[in-house]
Design a protein around this motif. Structure first.
Motif, PDB file in Angstrom:
ATOM      1  N   PHE B  25       0.850  -1.283  -0.046  1.00  0.00           N
ATOM      2  CA  PHE B  25      -0.048  -0.089   0.133  1.00  0.00           C
ATOM      3  C   PHE B  25       0.797   1.321   0.170  1.00  0.00           C
ATOM      4  O   PHE B  25       2.026   1.213   0.254  1.00  0.00           O
ATOM      5  CB  PHE B  25      -0.974  -0.005   1.245  1.00  0.00           C
ATOM      6  CG  PHE B  25      -0.584   0.187   2.507  1.00  0.00           C
ATOM      7  CD1 PHE B  25      -0.362   1.593   3.227  1.00  0.00           C
ATOM      8  CD2 PHE B  25       0.112  -1.155   3.150  1.00  0.00           C
ATOM      9  CE1 PHE B  25       0.280   1.561   4.413  1.00  0.00           C
ATOM     10  CE2 PHE B  25       0.679  -0.623   4.369  1.00  0.00           C
ATOM     11  CZ  PHE B  25       0.854   0.617   4.923  1.00  0.00           C
ATOM     12  N   ILE B  26       0.220   2.605  -0.456  1.00  0.00           N
ATOM     13  CA  ILE B  26       1.054   3.753  -0.501  1.00  0.00           C
ATOM     14  C   ILE B  26       0.332   4.484   0.772  1.00  0.00           C
ATOM     15  O   ILE B  26      -0.648   4.594   0.974  1.00  0.00           O
ATOM     16  CB  ILE B  26       0.647   4.267  -1.942  1.00  0.00           C
ATOM     17  CG1 ILE B  26       1.301   3.413  -2.712  1.00  0.00           C
ATOM     18  CG2 ILE B  26       1.612   5.832  -1.820  1.00  0.00           C
ATOM     19  CD1 ILE B  26       0.692   3.878  -4.265  1.00  0.00           C
ATOM     20  N   ILE B  27       1.481   5.133   1.317  1.00  0.00           N
ATOM     21  CA  ILE B  27       1.038   6.223   2.504  1.00  0.00           C
ATOM     22  C   ILE B  27       1.964   7.426   2.289  1.00  0.00           C
ATOM     23  O   ILE B  27       3.062   7.330   2.034  1.00  0.00           O
ATOM     24  CB  ILE B  27       1.002   5.598   3.711  1.00  0.00           C
ATOM     25  CG1 ILE B  27       0.613   6.283   5.024  1.00  0.00           C
ATOM     26  CG2 ILE B  27       2.460   5.197   3.999  1.00  0.00           C
ATOM     27  CD1 ILE B  27       0.223   5.813   6.078  1.00  0.00           C
ATOM     28  N   GLY B  28       1.217   8.561   2.259  1.00  0.00           N
ATOM     29  CA  GLY B  28       2.153   9.634   2.346  1.00  0.00           C
ATOM     30  C   GLY B  28       1.528  10.896   2.276  1.00  0.00           C
ATOM     31  O   GLY B  28      -0.075  10.822   2.209  1.00  0.00           O
ATOM     32  N   GLU B  29       2.018  12.385   2.055  1.00  0.00           N
ATOM     33  CA  GLU B  29       1.163  13.369   2.165  1.00  0.00           C
ATOM     34  C   GLU B  29       0.835  13.862   0.743  1.00  0.00           C
ATOM     35  O   GLU B  29       1.511  13.587  -0.117  1.00  0.00           O
ATOM     36  CB  GLU B  29       1.993  14.407   2.534  1.00  0.00           C
ATOM     37  CG  GLU B  29       2.537  14.363   3.981  1.00  0.00           C
ATOM     38  CD  GLU B  29       3.735  15.249   4.329  1.00  0.00           C
ATOM     39  OE1 GLU B  29       4.005  15.988   3.522  1.00  0.00           O
ATOM     40  OE2 GLU B  29       4.342  14.961   5.630  1.00  0.00           O
ATOM     41  N   ASP B  30      -0.735  13.961   0.611  1.00  0.00           N
ATOM     42  CA  ASP B  30      -1.136  14.076  -0.787  1.00  0.00           C
ATOM     43  C   ASP B  30      -0.882  13.295  -1.647  1.00  0.00           C
ATOM     44  O   ASP B  30      -0.992  13.565  -3.008  1.00  0.00           O
ATOM     45  CB  ASP B  30      -0.690  15.793  -1.074  1.00  0.00           C
ATOM     46  CG  ASP B  30      -0.900  16.669   0.121  1.00  0.00           C
ATOM     47  OD1 ASP B  30      -1.934  16.840   0.229  1.00  0.00           O
ATOM     48  OD2 ASP B  30       0.205  17.120   0.515  1.00  0.00           O
ATOM     49  N   VAL B  31      -0.808  12.065  -1.463  1.00  0.00           N
ATOM     50  CA  VAL B  31      -0.484  10.986  -2.610  1.00  0.00           C
ATOM     51  C   VAL B  31      -2.007  10.591  -3.093  1.00  0.00           C
ATOM     52  O   VAL B  31      -1.735   9.889  -4.118  1.00  0.00           O
ATOM     53  CB  VAL B  31       0.095   9.826  -1.774  1.00  0.00           C
ATOM     54  CG1 VAL B  31       1.615  10.100  -1.565  1.00  0.00           C
ATOM     55  CG2 VAL B  31      -0.641   9.093  -0.575  1.00  0.00           C
ATOM     56  N   GLY B  32      -2.949  10.946  -2.392  1.00  0.00           N
ATOM     57  CA  GLY B  32      -4.167  10.376  -3.038  1.00  0.00           C
ATOM     58  C   GLY B  32      -4.782  11.096  -4.169  1.00  0.00           C
ATOM     59  O   GLY B  32      -4.213  11.035  -5.224  1.00  0.00           O
ATOM     60  N   VAL B  33      -5.886  11.778  -4.045  1.00  0.00           N
ATOM     61  CA  VAL B  33      -6.613  12.621  -4.945  1.00  0.00           C
ATOM     62  C   VAL B  33      -5.643  13.611  -5.917  1.00  0.00           C
ATOM     63  O   VAL B  33      -5.780  13.789  -7.137  1.00  0.00           O
ATOM     64  CB  VAL B  33      -7.807  13.343  -4.550  1.00  0.00           C
ATOM     65  CG1 VAL B  33      -8.234  14.401  -5.671  1.00  0.00           C
ATOM     66  CG2 VAL B  33      -8.744  12.425  -4.072  1.00  0.00           C
ATOM     67  N   TYR B  34      -4.839  14.104  -4.978  1.00  0.00           N
ATOM     68  CA  TYR B  34      -3.831  15.342  -5.484  1.00  0.00           C
ATOM     69  C   TYR B  34      -2.690  14.449  -6.499  1.00  0.00           C
ATOM     70  O   TYR B  34      -2.139  15.026  -7.345  1.00  0.00           O
ATOM     71  CB  TYR B  34      -3.130  15.902  -4.388  1.00  0.00           C
ATOM     72  CG  TYR B  34      -2.330  17.068  -4.580  1.00  0.00           C
ATOM     73  CD1 TYR B  34      -2.879  18.392  -4.081  1.00  0.00           C
ATOM     74  CD2 TYR B  34      -0.929  17.089  -5.236  1.00  0.00           C
ATOM     75  CE1 TYR B  34      -2.082  19.500  -4.261  1.00  0.00           C
ATOM     76  CE2 TYR B  34      -0.462  18.283  -5.316  1.00  0.00           C
ATOM     77  CZ  TYR B  34      -0.930  19.665  -5.161  1.00  0.00           C
ATOM     78  OH  TYR B  34      -0.334  20.557  -5.136  1.00  0.00           O
ATOM     79  N   GLY B  35      -2.478  13.376  -6.122  1.00  0.00           N
ATOM     80  CA  GLY B  35      -1.431  12.453  -6.806  1.00  0.00           C
ATOM     81  C   GLY B  35       0.014  12.658  -6.647  1.00  0.00           C
ATOM     82  O   GLY B  35       0.731  12.305  -7.276  1.00  0.00           O
ATOM     83  N   GLY B  36       0.161  13.223  -5.358  1.00  0.00           N
ATOM     84  CA  GLY B  36       1.447  13.539  -4.934  1.00  0.00           C
ATOM     85  C   GLY B  36       2.076  14.759  -5.562  1.00  0.00           C
ATOM     86  O   GLY B  36       1.352  15.220  -6.562  1.00  0.00           O
ATOM     87  N   ALA B  37       2.876  15.614  -4.926  1.00  0.00           N
ATOM     88  CA  ALA B  37       3.210  16.883  -5.476  1.00  0.00           C
ATOM     89  C   ALA B  37       3.891  16.772  -6.640  1.00  0.00           C
ATOM     90  O   ALA B  37       3.724  17.807  -7.448  1.00  0.00           O
ATOM     91  CB  ALA B  37       4.397  17.328  -4.412  1.00  0.00           C
ATOM     92  N   PHE B  38       4.421  15.667  -7.267  1.00  0.00           N
ATOM     93  CA  PHE B  38       4.990  15.611  -8.472  1.00  0.00           C
ATOM     94  C   PHE B  38       3.889  14.559  -9.607  1.00  0.00           C
ATOM     95  O   PHE B  38       4.454  14.436 -10.554  1.00  0.00           O
ATOM     96  CB  PHE B  38       6.224  15.145  -8.580  1.00  0.00           C
ATOM     97  CG  PHE B  38       7.199  16.008  -8.071  1.00  0.00           C
ATOM     98  CD1 PHE B  38       7.869  17.149  -8.505  1.00  0.00           C
ATOM     99  CD2 PHE B  38       7.448  15.913  -6.644  1.00  0.00           C
ATOM    100  CE1 PHE B  38       8.527  18.067  -7.993  1.00  0.00           C
ATOM    101  CE2 PHE B  38       8.450  17.019  -5.777  1.00  0.00           C
ATOM    102  CZ  PHE B  38       9.078  18.147  -6.631  1.00  0.00           C
TER     103      PHE B  38
END
Lengths: 319, 328
Positions: B25-38
């Motif tokens: 699984f994936i976990i982090g800041e803004d990795v969901g709808v935002y798709g990650g900062a990059f």
């Protein structure tokens, strides 16, 4: 949440075992048979035993640098524990961890920790993992009053709360972070008041009253297991010994220590069981003696165990 | 072969591993709808749901603890730290906990996670969003450190990292995210600890990491026109390091230039230089081992200053030419 008579006798035996084990470890340290340092929890046995008594055997714990009691209450084999203290290959961590890193992963003890507050963020991951795997287990995370002033406390309690993870946070407030008194370190009376900021229940209990600890933790375990999320429990207690082996007790008085010794959690629980008619004085004495004998047997096992072989020095760094 | 960008290759590796293994699984800041900062994890929450693509509060240490605890109890998490600079906030869990748990517990536990994080300058993000801190992690036994330089390597190394039973720090480069290259559709692994010769040559060896591999290949192309044949090798994983191909190459060319973006002092180039100096390649050296690396200073905001803080193609051309022609 009533305990059977047999279970109560067992809990008294666990407390005596912890006391016996730590007294012996202290002696062996003085004799040079155990090196490094160690952090004794003498005087805090009800916090460890009462908390873990509220768990199922398959539940998990994360422990601290002052974790001998947690380890024993979780059901550790005293022989493997003592062997670890003596740095032997037969020890829980094959002599690589020692007192401060003792772990019994198979038995559900995910490890003591050399870093104050180091286990609190790990509890979030364990709670998340249990929830994702729908495993119906919970994780109980011990830490001290000192850890409640670290950043990880904030990050972890918030994450556990927003995701309603099956975690019980147990803060063992033993009055001092090394030498720094909770009276100086906290602007509040009760550390458990901080729970409100995370939207979780916070409970402060007399940590030297085994039944009070057991009841508070049982409520928290029930809540965690039913998916309602974490609880912060504060067990107010006291360590009789110094922080570690370097402690000269310059920050507290003999009178204060003596006053807390009068509140010995073991004597208190023993008296209660005798008063309830669950035990006679003779039976209680026998439980105590058996605890000391079990520790002696563990020492014999550890002393005759082999040292790790030098050829194995680099084992375990990578899987 | 089909081409994907570096970011798409990483996303495909994540998707295929999550399809293959429900423990991933994936976990982090803004990795969901935002798709990650990059934008690397874009679309994955729609496919796998919020339970497997988990947005977190801004709690880097909490993320590191979450992947450590989850890995310790049977999951295979992939954490993301938005900028490598912010791994500094997670260091306690990574260095004291994740890296050491297995050893401290006598080999009786494992912590199989991947921590993805983008490093590097070139985006105008200045001193706190541009660092290359790989050597901090290289210095910690118990961690593996991976730095892919192409889309192909990114996919294969990430899949290998997810399947590895150790904590892996997977360092991406922001300027590589849009770089395209051939990537097979099916899942494949590149074993951790395998260097690759990216271009063969007889006159000089360049050992480069991450984006410096791309820049070194460009430099090699220019130098070929001058008649200088450069061999470019990418270690791909800094730890474990595949030493043999580096040593063999230096024995062939007799000259070696080491190129990385991180600050020169205390950087990985020192380690590479020592590996060569301690090896049988020492006797084959016709010139000193040369390091071309980032200046020992923070990254500037100003475009020109930023550009001149880390090695660029023309710097590599110059250094390699000087070394090949015996001017060093």
């Amino acid at each position: 949440m009533t305990l059977s008579e047999a279970k109560k006798r067992e809990l008294l035996r666990q407390m005596y075992t912890i006391r016996a084990f730590e007294e012996k470890a202290e002696q062996l340290y003085a004799m040079g048979k155990i090196h490094g340092t160690m952090h004794l929890s003498i005087g805090m046995e009800a916090s460890a035993v009462g908390s873990i008594a509220a768990l199922r055997p398959d539940d998990l714990i994360l422990s601290t640098h002052r974790g001998h009691g947690h380890c024993i209450a979780k059901g550790a084999d005293l022989r493997l524990m003592m062997a670890e203290f003596m740095g032997k290959e037969t020890g829980y961590c094959r002599g690589r961890g020692g007192s401060m890193h003792i772990a019994d992963v198979e038995g559900g003890n995910l490890g003591a920790n050399g870093v104050v507050g180091g286990g609190i963020p790990i509890a979030v991951g364990v709670g998340l993992s249990l929830k994702m795997q729908k495993r119906d287990q919970i994780i109980l995370c011990f830490f001290g009053d000192g850890a409640a002033n670290l950043g990880p406390f904030h990050e972890a309690l918030n994450m556990a709360a927003i995701w309603k993870l099956p975690v019980v946070f147990v803060c063992e407030n033993n009055q001092y972070a090394m030498s720094f008194s909770v009276k100086k370190a906290f602007p509040i009376e009760r550390i458990s008041d901080r729970a409100a900021a995370y939207g979780m229940p916070g409970v402060t209990v007399d940590g030297n009253d085994l039944m009070a600890v057991y009841e508070a933790v049982s409520q928290a375990v029930k809540r965690a297991r039913s998916g309602e999320g974490p609880t912060l429990i504060e067990n107010v207690t006291y360590r009789w010994r110094g922080h570690s082996k370097s402690d000269a007790n310059r920050y507290r008085t003999r009178e204060e220590i003596e006053a807390w010794k009068q509140k010995c959690p073991i004597k208190r629980f023993r008296a209660r069981l005798i008063e309830e008619g669950i035990l006679t004085e003779e039976e209680a004495d026998r439980i105590e003696q058996e605890a000391y004998a079990a520790v002696d047997a563990a020492v014999a096992f550890a002393e005759t165990s082999p040292e790790p072989a030098l050829e194995t020095i680099e084992e375990g760094v990578y899987a | 072969m089909r081409e994907l960008s570096y970011a798409e290759a990483i996303r495909e590796a994540l998707r295929q591993e999550m399809q293959r293994d429900e423990r991933v699984f994936i976990i982090g800041e803004d990795v969901g709808v935002y798709g990650g900062a990059f934008g690397v994890t874009l679309g994955l929450v729609e496919e796998f749901g919020e339970e497997r693509v988990i947005d977190t509060p801004i709690s880097e240490l909490g993320i590191a603890g979450a992947i450590t605890g989850a890995a310790l109890t049977g999951m295979r998490p992939v954490g993301e730290i938005m900028f490598m600079d912010f791994t500094t906030l997670a260091m306690e869990q990574l260095v004291n906990q994740a890296a050491k748990i297995r050893f401290m517990f006598g080999g009786k536990a494992k912590v199989p996670f991947v921590l993805r994080t983008p490093a590097g300058s070139g985006t105008g993000a200045a001193a706190q969003h541009s660092q290359s801190l790989e050597n901090w992690f290289v210095h910690v036994p118990g961690l593996k450190v991976v730095m892919p330089s192409t889309p192909y390597d990114a996919k294969g190394l990430l899949i290998a990292s997810i399947r590895d039973d150790n904590p892996v720090i997977f360092i991406e480069h922001k300027l590589l995210y849009k770089v395209k290259g051939p990537v097979p559709e099916e899942p494949y692994t590149i074993p951790l600890g395998t260097a690759e010769v990216k271009r063969e040559g007889r006159d000089l060896t360049i050992i480069a990491t991450s984006i410096m591999v791309q820049r070194s290949l460009e430099a090699a192309q220019q130098l070929a026109e001058e008649g200088i044949e450069v061999e470019v090798i990418d270690p791909r994983t800094l730890k474990p390091l595949d030493k043999e191909p580096l040593i063999r190459s230096v024995m062939k060319t007799g000259r070696v230039l080491i190129v990385h973006e991180a600050c020169k002092t205390g950087g990985y180039g020192g380690e590479l230089a020592a590996v060569i100096a301690e090896s049988e390649a020492f006797d084959y050296l016709d010139a000193p081992i040369i390091r071309l690396a980032g200046r020992d200073m923070p990254i500037s905001y100003n475009r020109t200053l930023e550009y001149h803080t880390v090695p660029q193609v023309e710097n590599i051309v110059q250094a390699a030419r000087d070394l090949a022609r015996g001017r060093m």
